[in-house]
Motif scaffolding. Structure first.
Motif, PDB file in Angstrom:
ATOM      1  N   GLY A  12       1.343   1.293  -4.223  1.00  0.00           N
ATOM      2  CA  GLY A  12      -0.099   1.191  -4.368  1.00  0.00           C
ATOM      3  C   GLY A  12      -0.674   0.696  -3.055  1.00  0.00           C
ATOM      4  N   LEU A  13      -1.549   1.496  -2.454  1.00  0.00           N
ATOM      5  CA  LEU A  13      -2.068   1.198  -1.112  1.00  0.00           C
ATOM      6  C   LEU A  13      -3.565   0.943  -1.187  1.00  0.00           C
ATOM      7  CD1 LEU A  13      -1.407   1.096   1.958  1.00  0.00           C
ATOM      8  CD2 LEU A  13      -1.957   3.541   2.035  1.00  0.00           C
ATOM      9  N   ASP A  14      -3.952  -0.306  -0.967  1.00  0.00           N
ATOM     10  CA  ASP A  14      -5.348  -0.739  -1.042  1.00  0.00           C
ATOM     11  C   ASP A  14      -5.859  -0.946   0.387  1.00  0.00           C
ATOM     12  OD1 ASP A  14      -7.790  -1.913  -1.551  1.00  0.00           O
ATOM     13  OD2 ASP A  14      -6.946  -3.818  -2.281  1.00  0.00           O
ATOM     14  N   ILE A  15      -6.662   0.008   0.867  1.00  0.00           N
ATOM     15  CA  ILE A  15      -7.178  -0.044   2.234  1.00  0.00           C
ATOM     16  C   ILE A  15      -8.575  -0.659   2.195  1.00  0.00           C
ATOM     17  CG2 ILE A  15      -7.697   1.280   4.318  1.00  0.00           C
ATOM     18  CD1 ILE A  15      -5.774   3.426   3.330  1.00  0.00           C
ATOM     19  N   GLY A  16      -8.655  -1.947   2.495  1.00  0.00           N
ATOM     20  CA  GLY A  16      -9.934  -2.650   2.461  1.00  0.00           C
ATOM     21  C   GLY A  16     -10.595  -2.691   3.825  1.00  0.00           C
ATOM     22  N   THR A  17     -11.751  -3.330   3.888  1.00  0.00           N
ATOM     23  CA  THR A  17     -12.479  -3.413   5.152  1.00  0.00           C
ATOM     24  C   THR A  17     -11.916  -4.478   6.077  1.00  0.00           C
ATOM     25  OG1 THR A  17     -14.072  -4.912   4.104  1.00  0.00           O
ATOM     26  CG2 THR A  17     -14.640  -2.566   4.168  1.00  0.00           C
ATOM     27  N   SER A  18     -11.212  -5.473   5.518  1.00  0.00           N
ATOM     28  CA  SER A  18     -10.659  -6.540   6.357  1.00  0.00           C
ATOM     29  C   SER A  18      -9.139  -6.557   6.366  1.00  0.00           C
ATOM     30  CB  SER A  18     -11.174  -7.908   5.895  1.00  0.00           C
ATOM     31  OG  SER A  18     -10.694  -8.211   4.598  1.00  0.00           O
ATOM     32  N   ALA A  19      -8.507  -5.923   5.383  1.00  0.00           N
ATOM     33  CA  ALA A  19      -7.045  -5.938   5.311  1.00  0.00           C
ATOM     34  C   ALA A  19      -6.541  -4.734   4.526  1.00  0.00           C
ATOM     35  CB  ALA A  19      -6.547  -7.228   4.651  1.00  0.00           C
ATOM     36  N   VAL A  20      -5.298  -4.369   4.801  1.00  0.00           N
ATOM     37  CA  VAL A  20      -4.598  -3.332   4.034  1.00  0.00           C
ATOM     38  C   VAL A  20      -3.508  -4.027   3.233  1.00  0.00           C
ATOM     39  CG1 VAL A  20      -3.214  -1.234   4.129  1.00  0.00           C
ATOM     40  CG2 VAL A  20      -5.055  -1.580   5.781  1.00  0.00           C
ATOM     41  N   LYS A  21      -3.490  -3.783   1.922  1.00  0.00           N
ATOM     42  CA  LYS A  21      -2.513  -4.407   1.048  1.00  0.00           C
ATOM     43  C   LYS A  21      -1.690  -3.328   0.346  1.00  0.00           C
ATOM     44  CE  LYS A  21      -6.255  -5.986  -0.035  1.00  0.00           C
ATOM     45  NZ  LYS A  21      -7.621  -5.838   0.510  1.00  0.00           N
ATOM     46  N   ALA A  22      -0.413  -3.634   0.081  1.00  0.00           N
ATOM     47  CA  ALA A  22       0.441  -2.647  -0.583  1.00  0.00           C
ATOM     48  C   ALA A  22       1.445  -3.342  -1.490  1.00  0.00           C
ATOM     49  CB  ALA A  22       1.167  -1.783   0.441  1.00  0.00           C
ATOM     50  N   ILE A  23       1.716  -2.703  -2.610  1.00  0.00           N
ATOM     51  CA  ILE A  23       2.736  -3.135  -3.560  1.00  0.00           C
ATOM     52  C   ILE A  23       3.596  -1.915  -3.897  1.00  0.00           C
ATOM     53  CG2 ILE A  23       3.112  -3.656  -6.014  1.00  0.00           C
ATOM     54  CD1 ILE A  23       2.641  -6.169  -4.692  1.00  0.00           C
ATOM     55  N   GLU A  24       4.900  -2.093  -3.888  1.00  0.00           N
ATOM     56  CA  GLU A  24       5.800  -1.031  -4.342  1.00  0.00           C
ATOM     57  C   GLU A  24       6.387  -1.420  -5.691  1.00  0.00           C
ATOM     58  OE1 GLU A  24       8.962   1.464  -1.981  1.00  0.00           O
ATOM     59  OE2 GLU A  24       9.937  -0.362  -2.734  1.00  0.00           O
ATOM     60  N   LEU A  25       6.212  -0.531  -6.668  1.00  0.00           N
ATOM     61  CA  LEU A  25       6.833  -0.697  -7.979  1.00  0.00           C
ATOM     62  C   LEU A  25       7.949   0.326  -8.121  1.00  0.00           C
ATOM     63  CD1 LEU A  25       3.749  -1.168 -10.352  1.00  0.00           C
ATOM     64  CD2 LEU A  25       5.210  -2.942  -9.370  1.00  0.00           C
ATOM     65  N   ARG A  67       5.676   7.804  -1.112  1.00  0.00           N
ATOM     66  CA  ARG A  67       4.721   8.254  -2.142  1.00  0.00           C
ATOM     67  C   ARG A  67       3.738   7.115  -2.418  1.00  0.00           C
ATOM     68  NH1 ARG A  67       7.519   9.228  -7.253  1.00  0.00           N
ATOM     69  NH2 ARG A  67       5.772  10.557  -7.844  1.00  0.00           N
ATOM     70  N   VAL A  68       2.453   7.406  -2.306  1.00  0.00           N
ATOM     71  CA  VAL A  68       1.455   6.357  -2.483  1.00  0.00           C
ATOM     72  C   VAL A  68       0.334   6.817  -3.412  1.00  0.00           C
ATOM     73  CG1 VAL A  68       1.915   5.409  -0.188  1.00  0.00           C
ATOM     74  CG2 VAL A  68       0.033   7.014  -0.492  1.00  0.00           C
ATOM     75  N   VAL A  69      -0.241   5.837  -4.085  1.00  0.00           N
ATOM     76  CA  VAL A  69      -1.511   5.999  -4.790  1.00  0.00           C
ATOM     77  C   VAL A  69      -2.501   5.092  -4.082  1.00  0.00           C
ATOM     78  CG1 VAL A  69      -2.775   5.698  -6.946  1.00  0.00           C
ATOM     79  CG2 VAL A  69      -0.416   6.527  -6.994  1.00  0.00           C
ATOM     80  N   THR A  70      -3.624   5.618  -3.696  1.00  0.00           N
ATOM     81  CA  THR A  70      -4.623   4.828  -2.984  1.00  0.00           C
ATOM     82  C   THR A  70      -5.974   4.976  -3.684  1.00  0.00           C
ATOM     83  OG1 THR A  70      -5.570   4.393  -0.797  1.00  0.00           O
ATOM     84  CG2 THR A  70      -5.129   6.693  -1.357  1.00  0.00           C
ATOM     85  N   SER A  71      -6.999   4.344  -3.147  1.00  0.00           N
ATOM     86  CA  SER A  71      -8.283   4.334  -3.860  1.00  0.00           C
ATOM     87  C   SER A  71      -9.442   4.326  -2.881  1.00  0.00           C
ATOM     88  CB  SER A  71      -8.376   3.111  -4.779  1.00  0.00           C
ATOM     89  OG  SER A  71      -8.256   1.918  -4.030  1.00  0.00           O
TER      90      SER A  71
END
Length: 346
Positions: A12-25, A67-71
């Motif tokens: 899960g790839l969360d590309i924010g305005t101040s940081a990029v965060k990721a979690i792998e399940l 493989r990623v899911v982003t938003s």
């Protein structure tokens, strides 16, 4: 036994305005566990810096899959819950275009449009109506987002919306922890750097969502003005006020109250529209890490409020620093909800 169980992973790839965060399940059989996570700051909001941050994160985080899911989020994403005459899925695909013209403020040939029925709404099978969730996104924003992801050598499987990832993270937790409390109507409030996402669910179904243009950066600006310090120093004080905790709290409280007023408008609308009272609030996002934020929300809304830590319910691989993961949990909820798509994508 899971000797023959298929193992699958998703980031899960969360590309924010101040940081990029990721979690792998990673899922093996019915079991899902966290196998990697990471977070890096973004130098600026331009495309090159975001792409560089994504590449750095994926290279340093020990992720097993590409493989990623982003938003996506923002003003170029339109979300509406529509009351429509009950019809088949095929009829809905044709009808949604005509409905979208009423709500989407840009030409439909410039956007990507999707919709789905909402389970859990009051319209039962015997009713002549149904609730439909419609999402429209400006094609240019989606294409730019895809370029950022693909430039890091990643394979985007799904593009979701930030607010829906919050409830998806909760659903993941419920599936992993049978003792988790699912009762009542829950409001998820994710306080990011530049905006706050609200998603209200009942019995697992999302019934309301809204994005508010107030976030952690506004808290920093409030400190800058009140304490007459530079932005970087204000950011440091926000994260660790030290002996200046009371001054920082006094500087930020008016902005928290402004945010609370906006959220209260959403709560009032929801409760009047659906005749349901919101029973509790689950907080996430970097802004919720402020030591006094939870108490401030309980004061404003007079509802039970907690900071949502999905890793209290989801199994964590032994190779993960569990304490570090827990300390970053509020900022990783969106990424966790995105990775939770693993079960649906396959």
């Amino acid at each position: 036994m899971h000797m023959l169980a298929r193992t699958r992973s998703m980031v899960g790839l969360d590309i924010g305005t101040s940081a990029v965060k990721a979690i792998e399940l990673t899922q093996k059989g019915r079991e899902v566990e966290v196998t990697a996570f990471g977070q890096v700051e973004v130098a600026s909001d331009n495309l090159d810096d975001r792409a560089r941050a994504v590449r750095d994160l994926m290279n340093e985080g020990g992720f097993q899959t590409k493989r990623v899911v982003t938003s996506i989020s923002g003003k170029m994403v339109i979300i509406r819950y529509l009351n429509m005459v009950r019809m088949s899925d095929e009829e809905l695909k044709n009808a949604i275009t005509f409905e979208a013209e009423k709500y989407v403020p840009f030409p439909l040939d410039e956007c990507i449009l999707d919709c789905q029925r909402v389970d859990g709404s009051d319209e039962g099978p015997s009713s002549g109506n149904m609730t439909v969730l419609m999402v429209a996104a400006k094609r240019g924003q989606v294409d730019e987002h895809l370029r950022t992801v693909e430039s890091a050598g990643l394979v985007p499987e799904v593009i979701d919306v930030d607010a829906f990832a919050l409830s998806n993270a909760h659903t993941l937790c419920a599936g992993s922890d049978e003792g988790m409390d699912l009762s009542g109507t829950i409001a998820f409030v994710d306080v990011g750097s530049s905006k706050t996402s609200v998603n209200i669910i009942h019995e697992g179904a999302s019934l309301f969502t809204r994005e508010i243009s107030l976030g952690g950066r506004d808290f920093t600006d409030a400190i800058t003005k009140r304490l007459m310090v530079g932005f970087d120093e204000a950011e440091d004080l926000k994260r660790d006020p030290g002996d200046g905790g009371d001054a920082v709290k006094e500087a930020i409280f008016p902005t928290i109250d402004d945010l609370g007023n906006e959220i209260q408008l959403s709560f009032d609308y929801f409760e009047n529209q659906f005749d349901r009272e919101i029973s509790r609030i689950l907080l996430s996002g970097g802004g919720s890490r402020l030591t006094f934020f939870k108490d401030a929300f309980e004061r404003i809304f007079e509802k039970p409020t907690a900071v949502f830590n999905p890793f209290e319910h989801v199994q964590v691989n032994d190779g993960i620093d569990a304490d570090l993961l827990a300390s970053n949990a509020p900022q990783l909820v969106v990424a966790t909800g995105l990775a939770a798509r693993l079960a649906k994508v396959g």
